[in-house]
Design a protein around this motif. Structure first.
Motif, PDB file in Angstrom:
ATOM      1  N   GLN A   7      -4.172  12.234   0.514  1.00 20.17           N
ATOM      2  CA  GLN A   7      -3.328  12.040   1.685  1.00 20.17           C
ATOM      3  C   GLN A   7      -1.851  11.815   1.356  1.00 20.17           C
ATOM      4  O   GLN A   7      -1.001  11.965   2.228  1.00 20.17           O
ATOM      5  N   HIS A  31     -12.137   8.932  -2.804  1.00 21.56           N
ATOM      6  CA  HIS A  31     -11.754   8.938  -1.391  1.00 21.56           C
ATOM      7  C   HIS A  31     -11.768  10.404  -0.920  1.00 21.56           C
ATOM      8  O   HIS A  31     -10.737  10.962  -0.560  1.00 21.56           O
ATOM      9  N   ASN A  67     -15.168   5.342  -0.885  1.00 22.94           N
ATOM     10  CA  ASN A  67     -14.586   5.006   0.402  1.00 22.94           C
ATOM     11  C   ASN A  67     -15.384   5.673   1.518  1.00 22.94           C
ATOM     12  O   ASN A  67     -15.488   6.900   1.568  1.00 22.94           O
ATOM     13  N   GLU A  68     -15.969   4.867   2.383  1.00 18.72           N
ATOM     14  CA  GLU A  68     -16.597   5.358   3.611  1.00 18.72           C
ATOM     15  C   GLU A  68     -17.556   6.526   3.411  1.00 18.72           C
ATOM     16  O   GLU A  68     -17.346   7.608   3.972  1.00 18.72           O
ATOM     17  N   ARG A  76     -18.613  -0.759  12.177  1.00 18.43           N
ATOM     18  CA  ARG A  76     -18.207  -1.067  13.551  1.00 18.43           C
ATOM     19  C   ARG A  76     -19.161  -2.115  14.100  1.00 18.43           C
ATOM     20  O   ARG A  76     -20.244  -2.321  13.563  1.00 18.43           O
ATOM     21  N   TYR A  89     -11.837  -0.177  12.196  1.00 18.54           N
ATOM     22  CA  TYR A  89     -10.845   0.367  13.126  1.00 18.54           C
ATOM     23  C   TYR A  89     -11.177   0.060  14.577  1.00 18.54           C
ATOM     24  O   TYR A  89     -10.307  -0.189  15.380  1.00 18.54           O
ATOM     25  N   GLU A 119      -9.486  -1.694   4.851  1.00 21.31           N
ATOM     26  CA  GLU A 119      -8.675  -0.860   5.749  1.00 21.31           C
ATOM     27  C   GLU A 119      -8.725  -1.433   7.156  1.00 21.31           C
ATOM     28  O   GLU A 119      -9.785  -1.865   7.625  1.00 21.31           O
ATOM     29  N   GLU A 171      -3.200  13.058   7.617  1.00 20.86           N
ATOM     30  CA  GLU A 171      -4.310  12.381   8.295  1.00 20.86           C
ATOM     31  C   GLU A 171      -5.472  13.365   8.527  1.00 20.86           C
ATOM     32  O   GLU A 171      -5.883  13.624   9.651  1.00 20.86           O
ATOM     33  N   TRP A 172      -5.983  13.933   7.414  1.00 24.39           N
ATOM     34  CA  TRP A 172      -7.156  14.816   7.453  1.00 24.39           C
ATOM     35  C   TRP A 172      -7.021  15.872   8.556  1.00 24.39           C
ATOM     36  O   TRP A 172      -5.986  16.534   8.628  1.00 24.39           O
TER      37      TRP A 172
END
Ligand code: PNW
Length: 472
Positions: free
Chosen positions: A26, A127, A171-172, A234, A314, A380, A428-429
């Motif tokens: 990124q 990532h 990451n994620e 979440r 987020y 994050e 941002e992807w």
């Protein structure tokens, strides 16, 4: 507007760590310089510009490969004591198979620059930018990947472990495995919705565990660092009165538990509910269970392989059982959960961005109860803007979420720090450069790529200096 009549002061504990985050693809640019081989994101953005909102790519991005000193300067100007960045696998290991000294030199320079400015490096190994060559062999759908990943991690520990003490393997993986193998984002050559996600998740877990054991056996004694993993988590709330508490709790187990349970639960393995679903589905569908089987031996090997949990948070959602005919990704279909939002939640400028600070607090309490209070770093948390420098919405978002974190900490959650995503505006992807998450803007049209502090950067600077902030 945010006029505030009676504000409260929130104090920040002395030893609480403040950090900012980025990822290699990124920000770095230099996609083919000094021996770097292509990652899946290079191939994907080059072959399919139409899949990116503004048809852009990360070929240059914020050009951190050449301007990493500007990033360190930005960090220092705010008073951050930690920087979470990721290493580009295809830059350090050409095609995932051959060590690239020039790639190693780059990260040595960055790490040394950070340390000489009093900033502790916190490194994500992966990532989302897998070498294209390894992707062509099946990527994380192929079990052999764990050996390539271990080889890569070994190179990282050997070269940087004397100075890097905080490592995140992945990451994620949930976002990444679903995006790649389920939805075909970023050009996985193996696209197999309903199968590929789970193969990917399985081999991520194995790779993670192998690297943890490698570190403990070969490097820990000398280097004394910590290994964790960053998961996107979440909280869920019932959509209406008809939704039972059981349904909500089960939804958290199924989704958050996919990666949490094997690593952080007492007994290890996939969540029982997830296993049950696939037992049922394979009977209904008349096929081999799509969730790979985790043997007792493997459960044992993966269980407990994290010194800390990185929480990327987020937003949260309302949940309800899926209804016939909904257009869902395979994972949502398999887990049987339908998501919705509250019209009162403050909305950002991407489809996923809704501000739900209570969700972060409730998530942290849920983790404390369910997984025996692991050590947590918020790795994050961040908000979108469309280019404004007076980013008051981001300031409010950060305040609200930080207050939620500190409340959970007071309620005995073992939280050591907070990381904002992101230090600088970046690629941002799928949104390209149309959505901004930095506390610093980057002048993308200038060859110098100046980093310019937004209002939120100055807010964080005061907050870190004064160890307190005002909230409405
Ligand atoms: C993260 N959600 O993705 C990624 O780790 C970053 O690379 C990315 O730039 C950043 O967030 C902003 O998109 C997300 O649950 C994963 O809503 C999940 C969510 C949001 C973002």
């Amino acid at each position: 507007s945010y006029t505030c009549e009676n504000s409260t002061t929130i104090e920040i504990p002395e030893d609480f760590i403040f950090s900012a985050s980025t990822s290699a693809y990124q920000i770095e640019g230099a996609w083919n310089e000094d021996g770097k081989s292509p990652s899946v994101w290079d191939t994907y953005t080059h072959n399919h510009p139409e899949k990116i909102a503004d048809h852009s790519n990360g070929d240059i991005a914020a050009d951190s490969y050449h301007f990493y000193k500007k990033d360190v300067e930005a960090l220092k100007s705010i008073g951050f004591k930690q920087y979470r960045f990721s290493i580009s696998w295809p830059r350090v290991i050409i095609n995932g198979t051959k060590i690239n000294q020039k790639g190693i030199d780059y990260y040595n320079n960055l790490i040394n620059e950070l340390i000489s400015n009093g900033i502790q490096p916190a490194v994500t190994m992966y990532h989302w930018d897998i070498p294209q060559y390894l992707q062509d062999l099946g990527g994380f759908a192929n079990p052999i990947i764990s050996q390539y990943f271990e080889f890569y991690a070994n190179v990282l520990f050997t070269n940087f472990g004397d100075r890097v003490k905080i490592w995140m393997t992945f990451n994620e993986p949930l976002t990444n495995c679903i995006g790649e193998y389920g939805e075909g984002r970023s050009g996985a050559s193996v696209r197999a919705p309903g199968v590929g996600e789970y193969l990917c998740g399985h081999h991520v877990l194995i790779s993670h565990a192998n690297v943890y054991h490698l570190y403990k056996e070969k490097f820990y004694k000398k280097q004394k660092g910590e290994i964790g993993i960053s998961l996107n988590l979440r909280y869920n709330y019932p959509k209406d009165e008809v939704i039972t508490k059981d349904f909500v709790m089960r939804s958290l187990d199924l989704v958050n538990g996919w990666f949490l349970n094997p690593i952080f639960s007492k007994n290890g393995g996939y969540p029982e509910e997830l296993v049950k679903i696939f037992e049922q589905k394979s009977i209904e569908e008349g096929i081999w269970s799509r969730l790979p089987i985790m043997s007792e031996e493997l459960k044992k090997k993966i269980k407990g392989t994290a010194d800390f949990l990185g929480v990327n948070y987020y937003t949260s959602r309302y949940v309800a059982p899926i209804t016939h005919g909904e257009n869902l990704n395979k994972f949502d279909y398999d887990t049987g959960i339908s998501y919705s939002m509250d019209k009162n939640w403050y909305k950002g400028i991407t489809a996923w961005a809704y501000s739900v600070p209570d969700g972060l607090h409730d998530l942290l309490i849920w983790i404390r109860e369910k997984y025996e209070n692991p050590k947590i770093m918020i790795t994050e948390n961040g908000w979108t803007d469309s280019g404004e420098m007076n980013d008051f919405d981001r300031i409010k978002y950060i305040k609200d979420h930080l207050a939620a974190v500190l409340k959970a900490k007071e309620e005995n959650c073992n939280i050591i720090g907070y990381t904002v995503w992101s230090l600088i505006d970046n690629f941002e992807w799928s949104e390209g450069y149309t959505v901004h998450l930095g506390i610093f803007a980057v002048n993308m049209s200038s060859p110098e790529k100046e980093r310019i502090p937004k209002r939120s950067a100055r807010f964080l600077k005061d907050l870190i200096a004064n160890k307190k902030f005002e909230i409405c």
